[in-house]
Design a protein around this motif. Structure first.
Motif, PDB file in Angstrom:
ATOM      1  N   PRO A 159      20.752 -10.149  31.771  1.00  0.00           N
ATOM      2  CA  PRO A 159      22.370  -9.498  32.478  1.00  0.00           C
ATOM      3  C   PRO A 159      22.997  -9.352  31.133  1.00  0.00           C
ATOM      4  CG  PRO A 159      21.319 -11.127  34.013  1.00  0.00           C
ATOM      5  CD  PRO A 159      20.386 -10.952  32.944  1.00  0.00           C
ATOM      6  N   GLY A 160      23.045 -10.381  30.055  1.00  0.00           N
ATOM      7  CA  GLY A 160      23.754 -10.387  29.058  1.00  0.00           C
ATOM      8  C   GLY A 160      23.377  -9.185  28.313  1.00  0.00           C
ATOM      9  N   GLU A 161      22.080  -8.967  28.003  1.00  0.00           N
ATOM     10  CA  GLU A 161      21.508  -7.898  27.306  1.00  0.00           C
ATOM     11  C   GLU A 161      22.108  -6.199  27.900  1.00  0.00           C
ATOM     12  OE1 GLU A 161      18.037 -10.287  25.566  1.00  0.00           O
ATOM     13  OE2 GLU A 161      17.445  -8.744  27.273  1.00  0.00           O
ATOM     14  N   ALA A 162      22.071  -6.624  29.120  1.00  0.00           N
ATOM     15  CA  ALA A 162      22.644  -5.221  29.820  1.00  0.00           C
ATOM     16  C   ALA A 162      24.076  -5.014  29.754  1.00  0.00           C
ATOM     17  CB  ALA A 162      22.281  -5.524  31.361  1.00  0.00           C
ATOM     18  N   ARG A 163      24.874  -5.867  29.786  1.00  0.00           N
ATOM     19  CA  ARG A 163      26.164  -5.780  29.471  1.00  0.00           C
ATOM     20  C   ARG A 163      26.306  -5.306  28.226  1.00  0.00           C
ATOM     21  NH1 ARG A 163      26.707 -10.075  33.043  1.00  0.00           N
ATOM     22  NH2 ARG A 163      26.272 -11.623  31.721  1.00  0.00           N
ATOM     23  N   THR A 164      25.808  -6.011  27.073  1.00  0.00           N
ATOM     24  CA  THR A 164      25.762  -5.384  25.794  1.00  0.00           C
ATOM     25  C   THR A 164      25.595  -4.049  25.708  1.00  0.00           C
ATOM     26  OG1 THR A 164      25.562  -7.811  24.961  1.00  0.00           O
ATOM     27  CG2 THR A 164      25.001  -5.928  23.225  1.00  0.00           C
ATOM     28  N   LEU A 165      24.288  -3.569  26.252  1.00  0.00           N
ATOM     29  CA  LEU A 165      23.790  -2.141  26.336  1.00  0.00           C
ATOM     30  C   LEU A 165      24.885  -1.282  26.659  1.00  0.00           C
ATOM     31  CD1 LEU A 165      21.498  -0.463  25.160  1.00  0.00           C
ATOM     32  CD2 LEU A 165      20.436  -0.595  27.518  1.00  0.00           C
ATOM     33  N   ILE A 166      25.394  -1.581  27.785  1.00  0.00           N
ATOM     34  CA  ILE A 166      26.448  -0.749  28.175  1.00  0.00           C
ATOM     35  C   ILE A 166      27.749  -0.498  27.581  1.00  0.00           C
ATOM     36  CG2 ILE A 166      28.183  -0.709  30.178  1.00  0.00           C
ATOM     37  CD1 ILE A 166      26.046  -1.890  32.136  1.00  0.00           C
ATOM     38  N   GLN A 167      27.990  -1.737  26.611  1.00  0.00           N
ATOM     39  CA  GLN A 167      29.254  -1.825  25.846  1.00  0.00           C
ATOM     40  C   GLN A 167      28.940  -1.064  24.680  1.00  0.00           C
ATOM     41  OE1 GLN A 167      32.536  -2.489  25.367  1.00  0.00           O
ATOM     42  NE2 GLN A 167      32.425  -2.912  27.501  1.00  0.00           N
ATOM     43  N   VAL A 168      27.650  -0.978  24.275  1.00  0.00           N
ATOM     44  CA  VAL A 168      27.294   0.054  23.073  1.00  0.00           C
ATOM     45  C   VAL A 168      27.152   1.231  23.376  1.00  0.00           C
ATOM     46  CG1 VAL A 168      25.170   0.535  21.431  1.00  0.00           C
ATOM     47  CG2 VAL A 168      25.935  -1.853  21.722  1.00  0.00           C
ATOM     48  N   ALA A 169      26.999   1.693  24.718  1.00  0.00           N
ATOM     49  CA  ALA A 169      27.054   3.144  25.123  1.00  0.00           C
ATOM     50  C   ALA A 169      28.280   3.412  25.118  1.00  0.00           C
ATOM     51  CB  ALA A 169      26.256   3.332  26.510  1.00  0.00           C
ATOM     52  N   LEU A 170      29.257   2.608  25.719  1.00  0.00           N
ATOM     53  CA  LEU A 170      30.822   2.999  25.784  1.00  0.00           C
ATOM     54  C   LEU A 170      31.428   3.092  24.425  1.00  0.00           C
ATOM     55  CD1 LEU A 170      31.867   0.827  28.894  1.00  0.00           C
ATOM     56  CD2 LEU A 170      31.400   3.364  28.790  1.00  0.00           C
ATOM     57  N   THR A 171      31.106   2.347  23.484  1.00  0.00           N
ATOM     58  CA  THR A 171      31.774   2.261  22.301  1.00  0.00           C
ATOM     59  C   THR A 171      30.926   2.671  21.138  1.00  0.00           C
ATOM     60  OG1 THR A 171      30.835  -0.087  21.938  1.00  0.00           O
ATOM     61  CG2 THR A 171      33.164   0.322  23.312  1.00  0.00           C
TER      62      THR A 171
END
Length: 167
Positions: A38-50
């Motif tokens: 889940p932490g990696e998923a949140r990170t991947l989402i943030q990288v995609a957004l930013t």
């Protein structure tokens, strides 16, 4: 007589919903068995957004320690899902970008999360969802503008502009 706090205030409700939603997110990501935490998923989402911002900025946006983010990014990079590239404005800094390999995984992740959010927002029609999102944007804006610790920072600006459907 014991002191009684009001539990249905905006702050208390937002805190409770945030806690419950984070747990639901974690369970959903684990159940999807995507090969990331889940932490990696949140990170991947943030990288995609930013896309293309510094690691330190991503950690700030996520509300986590830079070393925690670094560990997530190390694992995502080892899987070929993100890359660290030199920051053209600061040769000591690294910016983080998503790789093409991440797109199918991110598409699957977001479809699962959309399904989850649709279930949790059942009973709210489209207009009500839009009003809720609009009100939350106003609250977020006010917090950033009025909190001296956040004043002048544009943390989350890209996410504001791109995250659109958080339903």
């Amino acid at each position: 007589m014991p002191f009684k706090l009001e539990s249905e205030t905006i702050g208390m409700l937002l805190t409770d919903v945030s806690r419950l939603l984070r747990g639901a997110f974690d369970r959903k990501v684990n159940a999807m068995d995507l090969g990331i935490t889940p932490g990696e998923a949140r990170t991947l989402i943030q990288v995609a957004l930013t896309e293309g911002i510094k690691q330190a900025e991503i950690a700030t946006r996520m509300g986590i320690e830079p070393m925690t983010l670094s560990a997530y990014l190390d694992r995502l990079e080892a899987m070929g899902l993100v890359a660290r590239v030199p920051d053209p404005a600061d040769r000591r800094a690294k910016n983080v970008v998503m790789t093409d390999k991440a797109e199918p995984l991110l598409t699957e992740l977001m479809a699962g999360l959309r399904e989850m959010m649709n279930a949790y927002t059942a009973g709210l029609d489209e207009a009500t969802r839009e009003v809720l999102c609009g009100n939350l944007r106003v609250l977020r804006h006010n917090l950033r503008e009025l909190d001296p610790c956040l004043a002048g920072k544009d943390a989350g600006k890209l996410a504001d502009d791109k995250s659109g459907d958080g339903r």
